[in-house]
Design an enzyme around this catalytic site. Structure first.
Site, mmCIF file in Angstrom:
data_model
loop_
_atom_site.group_PDB
_atom_site.id
_atom_site.type_symbol
_atom_site.label_atom_id
_atom_site.label_comp_id
_atom_site.label_asym_id
_atom_site.label_seq_id
_atom_site.Cartn_x
_atom_site.Cartn_y
_atom_site.Cartn_z
ATOM 1 N N LYS A 171 0.862 -1.182 0.000
ATOM 2 C CA LYS A 171 0.000 0.000 0.000
ATOM 3 C C LYS A 171 0.901 1.237 0.000
ATOM 4 C CE LYS A 171 -3.669 -2.252 2.680
ATOM 5 N NZ LYS A 171 -4.760 -2.213 1.695
ATOM 6 N N ASP B 224 -2.409 -7.772 -1.934
ATOM 7 C CA ASP B 224 -3.207 -6.856 -1.127
ATOM 8 C C ASP B 224 -4.683 -7.233 -1.128
ATOM 9 O OD1 ASP B 224 -3.586 -4.738 0.599
ATOM 10 O OD2 ASP B 224 -3.821 -3.253 -0.994
ATOM 11 N N ARG C 105 -9.728 -11.942 1.746
ATOM 12 C CA ARG C 105 -10.572 -13.006 1.196
ATOM 13 C C ARG C 105 -9.879 -14.364 1.262
ATOM 14 N NH1 ARG C 105 -11.005 -9.977 -4.419
ATOM 15 N NH2 ARG C 105 -10.943 -8.277 -2.886
#
Length: 620
Positions: A397, A470, A474
């Site tokens: 990020k 990233d 999930r």
């Protein structure tokens, strides 16, 4: 015997040297860890690959990449229940289980939830004695000829309420309020609080806002006692009274709460009692108040978990918090902490792939609620995403909009699950069994971490090509959902701070709901409405799945930018038993208050309301 063993070791050493030399002469220079078990518990069937693994083993190559090696055994698999609660008390499940010392030497101060007694009272408003009397008024509700309650109180005070309301242009609109100091009366201050239109009388939001206003006024005036009165000519139904009492209590307690555990100076709220006047004292109302107080404690616990920085709240500490929730209620709560080895035995390759890069070991948390008495009529599972920090991995990020500094809140789903567990453990509803499941870990970067292009194998056998590290949440949820479905539950709800796309679509106050089960969608919608929270159902467009297909695995973990939240939900669907009703809640927006820069405790009220509704149906 000894000579033969020595000879064997010498032969093996010689063989190892030969293999090592052979490897160095290969046309490519593999990293030795290439030949160990890769991240994701995946096993290619190629015989030549198997032979290379054997050669690597003979050459003495390192232990498996992505297995978080060396961690298993530091903390044992634990199961805490009513039968061994004493053993649980003696256990030291704490951050010492992590392999590294905490960064920054920071320890939060102890801070309990506001200790406020909220009660019903039949005392007349004019006779009440205390610091603040807060009077709720709907729009147009100050016409004395039409509102006997307001008229009687204003006449007792010599008409001062009407006069000040006129001067302040107060009409009862939502958000309007004023407080004045009095002399010669039993209460020191009185205030009028606008409740908005009378049609909003049945909504939780109206009464919670009223309670929050009372809390703010009490903090400002340093009051230790308060009372609330609803000045309306209308008589309320029992359902409205229940909503009113619960919401005001929640509003007061949560309005008083301010997380000051990391500040060197803080002020404790002085408010100790709030009396609700004019509603009567029915036992159902008393029970609802008690329930609201327990729910508020769960919400505050969730806020504190989400607020805690990642150098304090590691996966091990999150497991610690689960234990703290369990111990006061071992008659109904039990806890299992699965260590990395246990997860490897269950073939949770997707979850362990995410966890591989961190020096803090993963903790798979399974907290179970069983009612104290009676039969279980329905079994529910709540799965919360538990990334205690998300760097993005190799897809780091970056940039001002990445919010990497806020990625402590990437365990907002897990925190909500634990907050709901705390409330349910205290309320102890009948007829319903609930499993709270969290695959806790960090998404970091290291030489042993998950890389873009890696293929992971989840515990249901499906393979995932990682095209973006990233999109890690999930992956952890995949194995957690498989685990939940294997428990034989009747319904599953997962919640996660999963996609920025959902925030773009719905903003910061609304969570996205994905499910193909209309009945479950209706249940959650009603629960959220009753709890004063907002869910919005979004489609699960099956045709979008084409963008999630991989050329070499069963799927990739991200698709294109368009429909990102839908694609994430479709990905999760691959790991849910199609026979079990399932819903996914994307709570990326509402778990965090941007203006106040703190956690909200979102989803705890909705989850608790959903569980209690099933309990009520099971008991009827």
């Amino acid at each position: 015997m000894g000579a033969r063993r020595k000879g064997k070791r010498g032969a093996m050493a010689s063989s190892s040297r030969l293999v090592s030399q052979a490897l160095l002469r290969l046309p490519f220079r593999p990293h030795l860890s290439f030949f160990s078990s890769p991240i994701g518990v995946i096993s290619p069937s190629s015989s030549s690959f198997s032979r290379l693994l054997l050669l690597s083993a003979l050459a003495g190559s390192p232990r498996p990449l992505g297995a978080c090696t060396g961690r298993s055994g530091l903390t044992r698999f634990m199961a805490f229940s009513a039968d061994n609660g004493a053993a649980a008390s003696d256990s030291k499940l704490n951050s010492a289980a992590a392999l590294v010392a905490p960064v920054g030497l920071t320890s939060p101060a102890d801070q309990a939830a506001p200790q406020v007694a909220v009660s019903l009272s039949e005392v007349q408003a004019r006779d009440w004695k205390g610091d603040i009397l807060a009077v709720g008024v709907f729009e147009g509700g100050m016409v004395k000829e039409e509102n006997a309650i307001f008229a009687a109180l204003d006449n007792h005070l010599g008409g001062i309420l009407h006069d000040v309301a006129t001067e302040e242009d107060f009409s009862g609109k939502s958000g309007q309020s004023f407080i004045i100091r009095l002399q010669g009366h039993g209460f020191k201050r009185i205030g009028l609080v606008g409740l908005g239109k009378a049609t909003a009388a049945a909504t939780f939001k109206t009464w919670k806002a009223f309670g929050e206003t009372v809390a703010t006024a009490a903090k400002t005036s340093q009051a230790s006692s308060a009372a609330v009165l609803i000045a309306t000519p209308e008589s309320f139904s029992l359902d409205v009274k229940l909503t009113l009492a619960s919401a005001i209590a929640s509003g007061v307690i949560l309005g008083l709460h301010e997380d000051t555990r990391y500040k060197t100076e803080s002020k404790k709220p002085l408010l100790r009692s709030v009396e609700i006047l004019g509603l009567g004292k029915e036992s159902l109302l008393e029970d609802k108040l008690e329930e609201a107080i327990k729910l508020s404690a769960g919400v505050i616990s969730t806020r504190q978990l989400v607020n805690s920085p990642a150098n304090v709240l590691t996966p091990s500490v999150l497991a610690d918090e689960a234990l703290k929730i369990t111990l006061p209620h071992t008659n109904v709560l039990s806890l299992q902490i699965l260590e990395e080895k246990d997860c490897r035995d269950l073939k949770m390759g997707a979850y362990l792939g995410v966890a591989a890069a961190s020096t803090n070991p993963p903790k798979f948390i399974h907290l179970q609620y069983k009612p104290p008495t009676g039969d279980v009529k329905i079994k529910l599972a709540i799965v919360g995403k538990g990334l205690t920090f998300d760097s993005g991995g190799y897809n780091l990020k970056t940039g001002a909009g990445s919010k990497i500094e806020l990625m402590k809140f990437d365990m907002g789903g897990a925190a909500a699950a634990l907050g709901a567990a705390k409330a349910i453990g205290a309320i102890q509803p009948h007829g319903v069994e609930v499993h709270f499941i969290i695959a806790a870990c960090e998404n970091m970067i290291s030489g042993g971490g998950m890389r873009p292009g890696d293929i992971l194998t989840a515990s249901n056998g499906k393979t995932i090509e990682v095209n973006n590290t990233d999109a890690e949440g999930r992956l952890t949820l995949a194995d957690a959902l498989v685990y939940a479905c294997n428990l034989g539950v009747d319904k599953v709800v997962d919640l996660a701070t999963l996609t920025g796309a959902c925030v773009v679509a719905l903003g910061n106050d609304i969570a996205g709901m994905f499910t193909q089960n209309d009945l479950l969608a209706e249940e959650l919608s009603l629960a959220s409405e009753k709890a004063g929270e907002k869910l919005w159902r979004l489609p699960m467009e099956e045709s979008y799945w084409d963008s999630m297909k991989s050329g070499i695995a069963d799927m990739v973990n991200t698709g294109g930018r368009a429909g990102g939240s839908i694609l994430a939900a479709l990905f999760l669907k691959q790991f849910v038993d199609e026979k079990i009703p399932w819903a996914h809640l994307d709570v990326a927006g509402p778990v965090w208050n941007e203006k106040k820069s703190c956690a909200t405790g979102f989803a705890v009220p909705t989850l608790v309301e959903w569980i209690l509704k099933h309990s009520s149906e099971a008991s009827s």
